[in-house]
Scaffold this motif. Sequence first.
Motif, short mmCIF file in Angstrom:
data_model
loop_
_atom_site.label_atom_id
_atom_site.label_comp_id
_atom_site.label_asym_id
_atom_site.label_seq_id
_atom_site.Cartn_x
_atom_site.Cartn_y
_atom_site.Cartn_z
N ALA A 44 25.82 -15.53 13.53
CA ALA A 44 25.96 -16.95 13.80
C ALA A 44 25.19 -17.27 15.08
CB ALA A 44 27.42 -17.32 13.96
N GLY A 45 24.63 -18.48 15.12
CA GLY A 45 23.90 -18.92 16.29
C GLY A 45 24.73 -19.73 17.26
N ASP A 46 25.94 -20.08 16.84
CA ASP A 46 26.81 -20.83 17.75
C ASP A 46 28.27 -20.53 17.44
OD1 ASP A 46 27.90 -22.76 15.78
OD2 ASP A 46 25.88 -23.61 15.79
N ALA A 47 29.14 -20.96 18.34
CA ALA A 47 30.56 -20.64 18.24
C ALA A 47 31.22 -21.22 17.00
CB ALA A 47 31.28 -21.12 19.49
N SER A 48 30.85 -22.43 16.59
CA SER A 48 31.52 -23.05 15.45
C SER A 48 31.24 -22.29 14.15
CB SER A 48 31.13 -24.52 15.31
OG SER A 48 29.75 -24.65 15.06
N ILE A 68 28.38 -13.89 25.89
CA ILE A 68 29.27 -14.58 26.82
C ILE A 68 28.70 -15.95 27.22
CG2 ILE A 68 28.41 -13.71 29.04
CD1 ILE A 68 32.09 -13.78 28.09
N GLY A 69 27.37 -16.10 27.18
CA GLY A 69 26.73 -17.33 27.66
C GLY A 69 26.35 -18.31 26.57
N LEU A 70 27.21 -18.50 25.60
CA LEU A 70 26.91 -19.47 24.53
C LEU A 70 26.97 -20.89 25.07
CD1 LEU A 70 29.10 -17.99 21.67
CD2 LEU A 70 26.61 -17.96 21.79
#
Length: 141
Positions: A44-48, A68-70
């Motif tokens: 995944a490229g992002d948290a959602s 950690i730096g998303l």
Amino acid sequence: MMDIADTDLAPDPWFRALVVDDNPAFRALLCRQLARIGATVRDAGDASVFLSALHLTERPFDLAVIDIGLPGLQGDKIISWLRSSDDAHLRGLPIIVVSGGDTAGTEFAAAAPRVLFLQKPFRQERLVAAVNQLLRGGLAH
């Protein structure tokens, strides 16, 4: 956070890993490295997208690799959410935290159970050692 030792041993084959990192090139490299040591990898490229994948999977993941730096939802917030989940599997999910220089949140990761930290860039041997340490004794579920 646990310390990891270098090792040439590969983990048990066919574990399932979920990777979230907003850098597409690094994410692709990390996915290839994990696949080489026997992982079935979803990324995944992002948290959602990462959080959706955790809930929509038919078979639970054995390991998560979290940048950690998303942007938006930082990796330490994801770890906090996982560790306070009502789902016992998510609460105990082994996690490798990665960072490309921003070490904000590593103190949080140090206090979280079943979490290791790898500073980018790292060699495949360090990744193998981290996976072995977290999955030693069998898969997480």
